[in-house]
Design a protein around this motif. Structure first.
Motif, PDB file in Angstrom:
ATOM      1  N   GLN A   1      12.986  17.826  -7.346  1.00  0.00           N
ATOM      2  CA  GLN A   1      12.126  18.699  -6.547  1.00  0.00           C
ATOM      3  C   GLN A   1      10.660  18.281  -6.643  1.00  0.00           C
ATOM      4  OE1 GLN A   1      13.131  22.430  -8.359  1.00  0.00           O
ATOM      5  NE2 GLN A   1      15.014  22.695  -7.171  1.00  0.00           N
ATOM      6  N   HIS A   2      10.182  18.065  -7.868  1.00  0.00           N
ATOM      7  CA  HIS A   2       8.780  17.712  -8.066  1.00  0.00           C
ATOM      8  C   HIS A   2       8.453  16.334  -7.485  1.00  0.00           C
ATOM      9  CE1 HIS A   2       7.135  21.007 -10.503  1.00  0.00           C
ATOM     10  NE2 HIS A   2       8.335  21.102 -11.063  1.00  0.00           N
ATOM     11  N   THR A   3       9.388  15.395  -7.642  1.00  0.00           N
ATOM     12  CA  THR A   3       9.149  14.050  -7.101  1.00  0.00           C
ATOM     13  C   THR A   3       9.054  14.088  -5.583  1.00  0.00           C
ATOM     14  OG1 THR A   3      10.350  13.064  -8.970  1.00  0.00           O
ATOM     15  CG2 THR A   3      10.032  11.687  -7.021  1.00  0.00           C
ATOM     16  N   ALA A   4       9.978  14.799  -4.958  1.00  0.00           N
ATOM     17  CA  ALA A   4       9.952  14.906  -3.495  1.00  0.00           C
ATOM     18  C   ALA A   4       8.689  15.602  -3.015  1.00  0.00           C
ATOM     19  CB  ALA A   4      11.192  15.665  -3.017  1.00  0.00           C
ATOM     20  N   ALA A   5       8.325  16.696  -3.665  1.00  0.00           N
ATOM     21  CA  ALA A   5       7.141  17.451  -3.246  1.00  0.00           C
ATOM     22  C   ALA A   5       5.872  16.617  -3.401  1.00  0.00           C
ATOM     23  CB  ALA A   5       7.030  18.741  -4.058  1.00  0.00           C
ATOM     24  N   ALA A   6       5.755  15.896  -4.535  1.00  0.00           N
ATOM     25  CA  ALA A   6       4.560  15.090  -4.771  1.00  0.00           C
ATOM     26  C   ALA A   6       4.457  13.950  -3.766  1.00  0.00           C
ATOM     27  CB  ALA A   6       4.581  14.549  -6.201  1.00  0.00           C
ATOM     28  N   MET A   7       5.578  13.297  -3.491  1.00  0.00           N
ATOM     29  CA  MET A   7       5.579  12.170  -2.557  1.00  0.00           C
ATOM     30  C   MET A   7       5.259  12.656  -1.144  1.00  0.00           C
ATOM     31  SD  MET A   7       6.030   8.853  -2.213  1.00  0.00           S
ATOM     32  CE  MET A   7       7.054   8.178  -3.538  1.00  0.00           C
ATOM     33  N   ALA A   8       5.921  13.731  -0.705  1.00  0.00           N
ATOM     34  CA  ALA A   8       5.695  14.240   0.647  1.00  0.00           C
ATOM     35  C   ALA A   8       4.260  14.733   0.820  1.00  0.00           C
ATOM     36  CB  ALA A   8       6.685  15.358   0.954  1.00  0.00           C
ATOM     37  N   ASP A   9       3.751  15.436  -0.183  1.00  0.00           N
ATOM     38  CA  ASP A   9       2.385  15.960  -0.105  1.00  0.00           C
ATOM     39  C   ASP A   9       1.375  14.825  -0.020  1.00  0.00           C
ATOM     40  OD1 ASP A   9       0.587  18.011   0.053  1.00  0.00           O
ATOM     41  OD2 ASP A   9       0.489  18.396  -2.103  1.00  0.00           O
TER      42      ASP A   9
ATOM     43  N   LEU B   1       1.907  11.770   1.193  1.00  0.00           N
ATOM     44  CA  LEU B   1       2.005  11.077   2.476  1.00  0.00           C
ATOM     45  C   LEU B   1       1.483  11.923   3.633  1.00  0.00           C
ATOM     46  CD1 LEU B   1       5.490   9.376   2.001  1.00  0.00           C
ATOM     47  CD2 LEU B   1       3.240   8.280   1.957  1.00  0.00           C
ATOM     48  N   MET B   2       1.578  13.240   3.502  1.00  0.00           N
ATOM     49  CA  MET B   2       1.122  14.107   4.593  1.00  0.00           C
ATOM     50  C   MET B   2      -0.357  14.471   4.495  1.00  0.00           C
ATOM     51  SD  MET B   2       4.369  16.667   5.350  1.00  0.00           S
ATOM     52  CE  MET B   2       4.458  17.341   3.701  1.00  0.00           C
ATOM     53  N   THR B   3      -0.864  14.567   3.256  1.00  0.00           N
ATOM     54  CA  THR B   3      -2.244  15.051   3.099  1.00  0.00           C
ATOM     55  C   THR B   3      -3.155  14.084   2.351  1.00  0.00           C
ATOM     56  OG1 THR B   3      -1.884  16.170   0.965  1.00  0.00           O
ATOM     57  CG2 THR B   3      -1.292  17.392   2.956  1.00  0.00           C
ATOM     58  N   GLY B   4      -2.576  13.058   1.721  1.00  0.00           N
ATOM     59  CA  GLY B   4      -3.381  12.144   0.923  1.00  0.00           C
ATOM     60  C   GLY B   4      -3.635  12.623  -0.487  1.00  0.00           C
ATOM     61  N   LYS B   5      -3.045  13.756  -0.872  1.00  0.00           N
ATOM     62  CA  LYS B   5      -3.248  14.287  -2.223  1.00  0.00           C
ATOM     63  C   LYS B   5      -2.694  13.312  -3.255  1.00  0.00           C
ATOM     64  CE  LYS B   5      -2.082  18.257  -5.144  1.00  0.00           C
ATOM     65  NZ  LYS B   5      -1.368  19.575  -5.198  1.00  0.00           N
TER      66      LYS B   5
ATOM     67  N   GLY C   1       0.788  -1.220   0.000  1.00  0.00           N
ATOM     68  CA  GLY C   1       0.000   0.000   0.000  1.00  0.00           C
ATOM     69  C   GLY C   1       0.818   1.266   0.000  1.00  0.00           C
ATOM     70  N   VAL C   2       1.992   1.229  -0.658  1.00  0.00           N
ATOM     71  CA  VAL C   2       2.843   2.422  -0.702  1.00  0.00           C
ATOM     72  C   VAL C   2       2.824   3.017  -2.106  1.00  0.00           C
ATOM     73  CG1 VAL C   2       4.344   1.463   1.091  1.00  0.00           C
ATOM     74  CG2 VAL C   2       4.992   1.218  -1.308  1.00  0.00           C
ATOM     75  N   PRO C   3       2.949   4.326  -2.218  1.00  0.00           N
ATOM     76  CA  PRO C   3       2.991   4.958  -3.544  1.00  0.00           C
ATOM     77  C   PRO C   3       4.288   4.613  -4.273  1.00  0.00           C
ATOM     78  CG  PRO C   3       3.427   6.568  -1.817  1.00  0.00           C
ATOM     79  CD  PRO C   3       3.013   5.302  -1.124  1.00  0.00           C
ATOM     80  N   LEU C   4       4.171   4.449  -5.577  1.00  0.00           N
ATOM     81  CA  LEU C   4       5.317   4.167  -6.447  1.00  0.00           C
ATOM     82  C   LEU C   4       5.359   5.241  -7.522  1.00  0.00           C
ATOM     83  CD1 LEU C   4       7.594   2.222  -7.473  1.00  0.00           C
ATOM     84  CD2 LEU C   4       5.807   1.057  -8.798  1.00  0.00           C
TER      85      LEU C   4
END
Length: 337
Positions: free
Chosen positions: A301-309, A311-315, A149-152
């Motif tokens: 930058q975009h990969t980190a931002a998308a992954m963090a967002d 995991l933190m917000t469900g976006k 259940g982890v994002p790839l």
């Protein structure tokens, strides 16, 4: 012997040890560490003094077990020998760290079975997301990501209709842009030097983009090792009448440039050479290398931002296409009549 030395000699101190030293419960120690606003200033001071006395340091694994969060992302990279991947990882780690996440990295050497093995170990460690390079992976890798259940996220590629989000660039469109530049300078017979096709879907996509180009009939495809030596060796495989060499890597282009200089072949007067990547040395070789600038830092930058967002917000993580830019320098000239 100090209390801290005694604890270090015996075992690693725990919050239970801190609680005993401070005269409070381990639950109070936990609140003082994780929600300090819920305890009094006097209690916080006692806990802090006990931490110093016992030599206690937080256990990230224990915290992850309690919270169910490791705050760690795994990245699977084909190699660290090429600056493209090093630059990507540098930016990725910096951006993830700024969002409170850690990065663990495994090198796969382009071996899909090895990649699956490394991914399984990362998932067993509790990584909260996986980042890989390119589109071609064993089905087991994607099934394991789904099972945990982890994002790839797939990088160095843009394909919006893929089952998983892709963040990168259109490799076929990029190679066509490079060929457009050479054709605009009057070149019709062009050698295309590229690394191994096996295990590298990015290179295969770049070749496909060239083969669909209106100037494809004049291309001579040369596969070689992805190294300076490989680029140098490719010069011996040019066919008569070729006036330009398009290398699908700056490493190959610089290898070709160096051997031309050693043989008295003037670049670009006798032969134009173009690269692909815009590695830092490409600006400083003589002549400076005409190449394509890949958005590697932006991709990190975009990969980190998308992954963090996510995991933190469900976006949801969306596919992102990043622009490839032509860097017209001195190694390409108009074809001499």
């Amino acid at each position: 012997m100090s209390t801290a030395d005694e604890f270090r000699r015996k075992k690693r101190a725990t919050i239970i040890d801190v609680g005993h030293a401070a005269g409070v419960s381990d639950a109070t120690v936990s609140r003082a560490l994780n929600r300090p606003e819920t305890v009094s200033e006097a209690t916080r001071q006692k806990v802090q003094q006990a931490i110093v006395a016992t030599g206690y340091v937080p256990n990230a694994l224990a915290k992850a077990m309690v919270s169910g969060r490791s705050q760690t992302i795994g990245a699977l990279i084909p190699t660290l020998d090429h600056a493209i991947f090093s630059k990507f990882l540098h930016t990725l780690e910096s951006e993830l760290s700024a969002q409170g996440f850690n990065l663990v990295v495994a090198v796969t050497n382009g071996n899909r079975d090895y990649e699956v093995s490394k991914a399984k170990k990362m998932l067993a460690m509790g990584v909260e997301g996986l980042i890989v390079s390119g589109l071609s992976h064993n089905d087991e890798l994607t099934s394991e990501a789904r099972r945990y259940g982890v994002p790839l996220v797939l990088t160095s590629y843009y394909q919006p209709d893929h089952a998983f989000p892709t963040i990168g660039y259109d490799n076929a469109k990029a190679s066509a842009l490079a060929l457009d530049h050479l054709v605009a300078h009057g070149h019709r017979k062009i050698a295309v030097v590229h690394g191994p096709l096996v295990g590298n879907d990015r290179t295969r996509s770049r070749i496909a983009g060239l083969q669909e180009h209106p100037a494809a009939a004049g291309l001579n495809l040369i596969e070689t090792d992805l190294s300076y030596a490989g680029g140098a060796a490719a010069i011996d495989r040019l066919t008569p009448g070729e006036t330009a060499v398009l290398c699908l890597s700056d490493v190959l282009a610089m290898g070709a440039l160096f051997v031309c200089q050693s043989r008295g072949i003037a670049v670009p007067q006798d032969l134009s050479i173009m690269g692909f990547d815009d590695l830092d040395p490409s600006k400083f070789v003589t002549p400076s290398l005409t190449t394509l600038s890949l958005p590697i830092a932006q991709m990190g930058q975009h990969t980190a931002a998308a992954m963090a967002d996510h995991l933190m917000t469900g976006k949801p993580i969306r596919s992102i296409e990043l622009p490839v830019m032509l860097q017209a320098r001195a190694s390409v000239a108009h074809r001499q009549s």
